[in-house]
Enzyme design. Structure first.
Site, PDB file in Angstrom:
ATOM      1  N   ASP A 172     134.941 -79.163 -23.571  1.00 51.80           N
ATOM      2  CA  ASP A 172     134.773 -77.805 -24.096  1.00 51.80           C
ATOM      3  C   ASP A 172     135.612 -76.747 -23.373  1.00 51.80           C
ATOM      4  O   ASP A 172     135.561 -75.587 -23.716  1.00 51.80           O
ATOM      5  CB  ASP A 172     133.297 -77.395 -24.073  1.00 51.80           C
ATOM      6  CG  ASP A 172     132.752 -77.302 -22.649  1.00 51.80           C
ATOM      7  OD1 ASP A 172     133.532 -77.389 -21.694  1.00 51.80           O
ATOM      8  OD2 ASP A 172     131.529 -77.133 -22.519  1.00 51.80           O
ATOM      9  N   TYR A 265     141.787 -75.638 -15.263  1.00 51.83           N
ATOM     10  CA  TYR A 265     141.616 -76.695 -14.252  1.00 51.83           C
ATOM     11  C   TYR A 265     142.892 -76.974 -13.466  1.00 51.83           C
ATOM     12  O   TYR A 265     142.835 -77.581 -12.390  1.00 51.83           O
ATOM     13  CB  TYR A 265     141.108 -77.986 -14.902  1.00 51.83           C
ATOM     14  CG  TYR A 265     139.596 -78.033 -14.992  1.00 51.83           C
ATOM     15  CD1 TYR A 265     138.829 -78.622 -13.994  1.00 51.83           C
ATOM     16  CD2 TYR A 265     138.924 -77.449 -16.054  1.00 51.83           C
ATOM     17  CE1 TYR A 265     137.456 -78.632 -14.059  1.00 51.83           C
ATOM     18  CE2 TYR A 265     137.548 -77.465 -16.141  1.00 51.83           C
ATOM     19  CZ  TYR A 265     136.819 -78.063 -15.135  1.00 51.83           C
ATOM     20  OH  TYR A 265     135.452 -78.079 -15.183  1.00 51.83           O
TER      21      TYR A 265
HETATM   22  N1  LIG Z   1     133.305 -82.628 -21.300  1.00 51.64           N
HETATM   23  C1  LIG Z   1     132.927 -81.358 -21.100  1.00 51.64           C
HETATM   24  O1  LIG Z   1     133.698 -80.445 -21.334  1.00 51.64           O
HETATM   25  C2  LIG Z   1     131.564 -81.059 -20.567  1.00 51.64           C
HETATM   26  C3  LIG Z   1     131.004 -79.786 -20.629  1.00 51.64           C
HETATM   27  C4  LIG Z   1     129.751 -79.581 -20.067  1.00 51.64           C
HETATM   28  C5  LIG Z   1     129.078 -80.643 -19.468  1.00 51.64           C
HETATM   29  N2  LIG Z   1     129.674 -81.860 -19.417  1.00 51.64           N
HETATM   30  C6  LIG Z   1     129.019 -83.029 -18.815  1.00 51.64           C
HETATM   31  O2  LIG Z   1     127.727 -83.201 -19.402  1.00 51.64           O
HETATM   32  C7  LIG Z   1     126.919 -83.933 -18.497  1.00 51.64           C
HETATM   33  C8  LIG Z   1     125.605 -83.247 -18.271  1.00 51.64           C
HETATM   34  O3  LIG Z   1     125.779 -82.126 -17.433  1.00 51.64           O
HETATM   35  P1  LIG Z   1     124.561 -81.347 -16.785  1.00 51.64           P
HETATM   36  O4  LIG Z   1     125.152 -80.419 -15.793  1.00 51.64           O
HETATM   37  O5  LIG Z   1     123.705 -80.795 -17.834  1.00 51.64           O
HETATM   38  O6  LIG Z   1     123.825 -82.540 -16.002  1.00 51.64           O
HETATM   39  P2  LIG Z   1     122.278 -82.832 -15.736  1.00 51.64           P
HETATM   40  O7  LIG Z   1     122.238 -83.562 -14.449  1.00 51.64           O
HETATM   41  O8  LIG Z   1     121.497 -81.593 -15.925  1.00 51.64           O
HETATM   42  O9  LIG Z   1     121.862 -83.853 -16.904  1.00 51.64           O
HETATM   43  C9  LIG Z   1     122.331 -85.137 -17.000  1.00 51.64           C
HETATM   44  C10 LIG Z   1     121.192 -86.061 -17.422  1.00 51.64           C
HETATM   45  O10 LIG Z   1     121.740 -87.387 -17.542  1.00 51.64           O
HETATM   46  C11 LIG Z   1     120.724 -88.288 -17.157  1.00 51.64           C
HETATM   47  N3  LIG Z   1     121.308 -89.603 -16.901  1.00 51.64           N
HETATM   48  C12 LIG Z   1     121.988 -90.011 -15.815  1.00 51.64           C
HETATM   49  N4  LIG Z   1     122.391 -91.288 -15.978  1.00 51.64           N
HETATM   50  C13 LIG Z   1     121.959 -91.689 -17.198  1.00 51.64           C
HETATM   51  C14 LIG Z   1     122.079 -92.899 -17.943  1.00 51.64           C
HETATM   52  N5  LIG Z   1     122.749 -93.958 -17.456  1.00 51.64           N
HETATM   53  N6  LIG Z   1     121.515 -92.971 -19.163  1.00 51.64           N
HETATM   54  C15 LIG Z   1     120.836 -91.900 -19.668  1.00 51.64           C
HETATM   55  N7  LIG Z   1     120.695 -90.724 -19.017  1.00 51.64           N
HETATM   56  C16 LIG Z   1     121.260 -90.621 -17.794  1.00 51.64           C
HETATM   57  C17 LIG Z   1     120.074 -87.627 -15.965  1.00 51.64           C
HETATM   58  O11 LIG Z   1     118.811 -88.177 -15.699  1.00 51.64           O
HETATM   59  C18 LIG Z   1     120.035 -86.165 -16.404  1.00 51.64           C
HETATM   60  O12 LIG Z   1     118.814 -85.834 -17.022  1.00 51.64           O
HETATM   61  C19 LIG Z   1     127.777 -84.098 -17.222  1.00 51.64           C
HETATM   62  O13 LIG Z   1     128.460 -85.319 -17.269  1.00 51.64           O
HETATM   63  C20 LIG Z   1     128.754 -82.954 -17.335  1.00 51.64           C
HETATM   64  O14 LIG Z   1     129.897 -83.178 -16.563  1.00 51.64           O
HETATM   65  C21 LIG Z   1     130.886 -82.083 -19.959  1.00 51.64           C
HETATM   66  O1  LIG Z   2     130.443 -76.107 -12.822  1.00 47.91           O
HETATM   67  P1  LIG Z   2     129.710 -76.136 -14.113  1.00 47.91           P
HETATM   68  O2  LIG Z   2     128.689 -77.268 -14.187  1.00 47.91           O
HETATM   69  O3  LIG Z   2     129.173 -74.817 -14.547  1.00 47.91           O
HETATM   70  O4  LIG Z   2     130.795 -76.444 -15.235  1.00 47.91           O
HETATM   71  C1  LIG Z   2     131.540 -77.590 -15.256  1.00 47.91           C
HETATM   72  C2  LIG Z   2     132.045 -77.771 -16.669  1.00 47.91           C
HETATM   73  O5  LIG Z   2     133.046 -76.768 -16.902  1.00 47.91           O
HETATM   74  C3  LIG Z   2     133.676 -76.784 -18.175  1.00 47.91           C
HETATM   75  O6  LIG Z   2     132.763 -76.433 -19.177  1.00 47.91           O
HETATM   76  C4  LIG Z   2     132.454 -75.028 -19.337  1.00 47.91           C
HETATM   77  C5  LIG Z   2     133.057 -74.490 -20.582  1.00 47.91           C
HETATM   78  O7  LIG Z   2     134.425 -74.595 -20.502  1.00 47.91           O
HETATM   79  C6  LIG Z   2     132.645 -73.075 -20.832  1.00 47.91           C
HETATM   80  O8  LIG Z   2     133.182 -72.688 -22.060  1.00 47.91           O
HETATM   81  C7  LIG Z   2     131.155 -72.962 -20.892  1.00 47.91           C
HETATM   82  O9  LIG Z   2     130.630 -73.671 -22.027  1.00 47.91           O
HETATM   83  O10 LIG Z   2     130.643 -73.470 -19.719  1.00 47.91           O
HETATM   84  C8  LIG Z   2     130.991 -74.822 -19.418  1.00 47.91           C
HETATM   85  C9  LIG Z   2     130.378 -75.103 -18.094  1.00 47.91           C
HETATM   86  O11 LIG Z   2     129.139 -74.549 -17.931  1.00 47.91           O
HETATM   87  C10 LIG Z   2     134.287 -78.155 -18.383  1.00 47.91           C
HETATM   88  O12 LIG Z   2     134.879 -78.276 -19.648  1.00 47.91           O
HETATM   89  C11 LIG Z   2     133.270 -79.257 -18.196  1.00 47.91           C
HETATM   90  O13 LIG Z   2     133.915 -80.498 -18.340  1.00 47.91           O
HETATM   91  C12 LIG Z   2     132.635 -79.155 -16.839  1.00 47.91           C
HETATM   92  O14 LIG Z   2     131.595 -80.101 -16.708  1.00 47.91           O
HETATM   93 MN   LIG Z   3     135.544 -80.519 -19.786  1.00 53.67          MN
END
Ligand SMILES: NC(=O)c1ccc[n+]([C@@H]2O[C@H](COP(=O)([O-])OP(=O)(O)OC[C@H]3O[C@@H](n4cnc5c(N)ncnc54)[C@H](O)[C@@H]3O)[C@@H](O)[C@H]2O)c1
Ligand SMILES: O=P(O)(O)OC[C@H]1O[C@H](O[C@H]2[C@H](O)[C@@H](O)[C@@H](O)O[C@@H]2CO)[C@H](O)[C@@H](O)[C@@H]1O
Ligand SMILES: [Mn+2]
Length: 442
Positions: A172, A265
């Site tokens: 995102d 990033y």
């Molecule tokens: N790609 C992106 O741009 C983007 C954006 C925002 C968040 N994220 C990702 O989304 C994920 C969630 O972020 P968060 O900060 O809300 O984390 P969080 O720790 O609040 O939630 C993650 C959840 O995953 C669960 N979990 C861990 N291993 C698991 C498994 N094997 N099977 C099922 N559940 C499992 C945990 O128990 C937890 O409840 C992270 O990987 C974060 O990096 C990605």
């Molecule tokens: O340090 P965090 O957990 O706040 O954020 C890490 C994530 O950062 C990006 O996501 C952002 C996004 O770009 C922004 O638009 C908004 O939705 O907040 C997000 C984070 O809260 C990044 O793309 C993710 O991969 C990271 O996990």
């Molecule tokens: Mn990302």
């Protein structure tokens, strides 16, 4: 529109992003109708706190939608059309370790970049592969939208280990930046922009941004970004300080190549010394997230449960959630909407390895994403992409071969690690810290 209704599973139901996604799904039932909404997590207690609040939300706003929260994979993955995967293997406790070990060695400590991202990658690979296998076993026709990080390494692993699976890896960050671009030029949001972008996940550049009439917006955007980065001034009053600093720093990243506009990033790769100088090894981003986002989300979930109603909730639909719902809608209704995905290059960036997992615009339809050709990467970008992509490939080599040497090579090749000795010192601290999650390395 036909009369289909969809069953959606959120894997990682206990995530801080879950309420925002649920709210967005409920706000978009007219364009993406639901029959069931399920949560799956391996931490039943954490998930239950979010589920208690979301069950009330669903009952109040769409009582016809079946709501299920479970830690049982068969219950979760059976009869599902879309899986939204957002797991954090090792949770915030391990994110904190990923950030703090490198910083103690004077190296950037960050969720998805450098040694921290590599460590997280080795934890995430088996977690996400496990979800793919459940999906293929119990709902073989379903699509998975995976944004569990580090998306670049996870994408390379799924390309190699599950090449025929219906998983689409997404991010995102460009979405958030494009909403900012729209605000800078006075348009409503990212959907008013037509763009060209290429790179790897968390590692890319816009080469063209226009409005829907074809007007080139790059000159206006460049003038703004050169001064302020992607920081929006007063409109950013509610934004956390560390994100404000990241959006501002984009000005210095932009200065390195004024012919493109950068992903935020890139600051970690191009200004690692600055990042380390401004970091506190005892209080990193995880500490901020726990004190702010995680606290707010779980406090609000508990409040809703106690009140027995979510009518006055402060949970909001956000850019992250609307993007995911847009992707599901595009696949479900074959809209061919143009959005970014992390997919095998196969010529999309002409002078980059065809097997690299790149992030480029795609047309999303019933068969998933169809990549658009972005031409050649310029020399600066080609060098950076090639090096970083080899780092990501070496991490997956290390996972597959259980190889200490490959992992050491990955850390040593990584642009933000100064030399192989520092890489080894960091790696040797990370191995015992990740014992519960990493394959045994030989
Ligand atoms: N790609 C992106 O741009 C983007 C954006 C925002 C968040 N994220 C990702 O989304 C994920 C969630 O972020 P968060 O900060 O809300 O984390 P969080 O720790 O609040 O939630 C993650 C959840 O995953 C669960 N979990 C861990 N291993 C698991 C498994 N094997 N099977 C099922 N559940 C499992 C945990 O128990 C937890 O409840 C992270 O990987 C974060 O990096 C990605
Ligand atoms: O340090 P965090 O957990 O706040 O954020 C890490 C994530 O950062 C990006 O996501 C952002 C996004 O770009 C922004 O638009 C908004 O939705 O907040 C997000 C984070 O809260 C990044 O793309 C993710 O991969 C990271 O996990
Ligand atoms: Mn990302």
């Amino acid at each position: 529109m036909d009369d289909r209704k969809f069953s959606v599973l959120i894997a990682g139901g206990g995530s801080t992003y879950t309420p925002g996604i649920v709210l967005t799904l409920l706000d978009h039932l007219d364009k993406f109708p639901l029959r069931a909404l399920k949560f799956y997590d391996i931490d039943g207690d954490r998930q239950q706190k979010v589920a208690d609040a979301c069950e009330i939300l669903v009952k109040e706003r769409a009582p016809e939608v079946e709501f299920v929260s479970t830690t049982d994979p068969e219950t979760a993955f059976t009869d599902v059309d879309f899986v939204m995967a957002q797991i954090r293997v090792g949770k915030y406790a391990m994110r904190s370790v990923d950030e703090k070990i490198p910083l103690r060695h004077g190296v950037v400590g960050q969720e998805t970049t450098g040694p921290g991202g590599i460590a997280y990658g080795l934890r995430s690979i088996p977690g996400v592969i496990g979800l793919v296998d459940y999906m293929e076993k119990y709902s073989p026709n379903a699509w998975m939208l995976n944004y569990s990080n580090p998306a670049a390494i996870v994408a390379e692993a799924t390309r190699r280990l599950r090449p025929n699976s219906k998983i689409i890896n997404i991010c995102d960050m460009p979405i958030g930046i494009m909403d900012r671009m729209a605000a800078i030029v006075g348009l409503k949001d990212r959907n008013d922009l037509v763009f060209r972008y290429y790179g790897l996940n968390h590692f890319g550049w816009w080469t063209d941004v226009r409005d829907k009439t074809g007007k080139d917006l790059m000159p206006q955007l460049k003038e703004y970004v050169a001064q302020h980065g992607y920081w929006l001034g007063d409109a950013d009053k509610g934004t956390e300080a560390s994100w404000v600093s990241t959006f501002k720093k984009a000005a210095d990243v932009y200065a390195l190549d004024p012919s493109t506009l950068p992903n935020t990033y890139l600051k970690y790769y191009l200004y690692p010394q600055y990042v380390v100088e401004h970091a506190d090894p005892n209080y990193t981003r995880t500490d901020e997230v726990e004190a702010y986002r995680e606290k707010n989300v779980f406090t609000e979930c508990a409040r809703i449960k106690t009140a027995g109603t979510a009518k006055d909730t402060n949970f909001k639909s956000d850019d992250h959630a609307t993007y995911i719902v847009d992707l599901c809608t595009a696949i479900a209704y074959d809209t061919k909407q143009r959005m970014l995905a992390i997919i095998p290059n196969e010529g999309a960036i002409a002078n980059i390895d065809p097997e690299a997992m790149v992030e480029v615009p795609c047309l999303f339809g019933a068969n998933g994403p169809e990549r658009l050709a972005m031409g050649n990467a310029a020399t600066f970008q080609k060098g950076l992409i090639t090096e970083q992509n080899c780092v990501e490939k070496l991490v997956v080599d290390a996972y597959e071969q259980q190889s200490y040497t490959k992992l050491w090579e990955a850390m040593s090749l990584c642009k933000i690690v100064p030399d192989a000795k520092v890489a080894k010192d960091i790696l040797d601290e990370m191995i015992p810290a990740n014992q519960e999650y990493w394959p045994e390395l030989h």
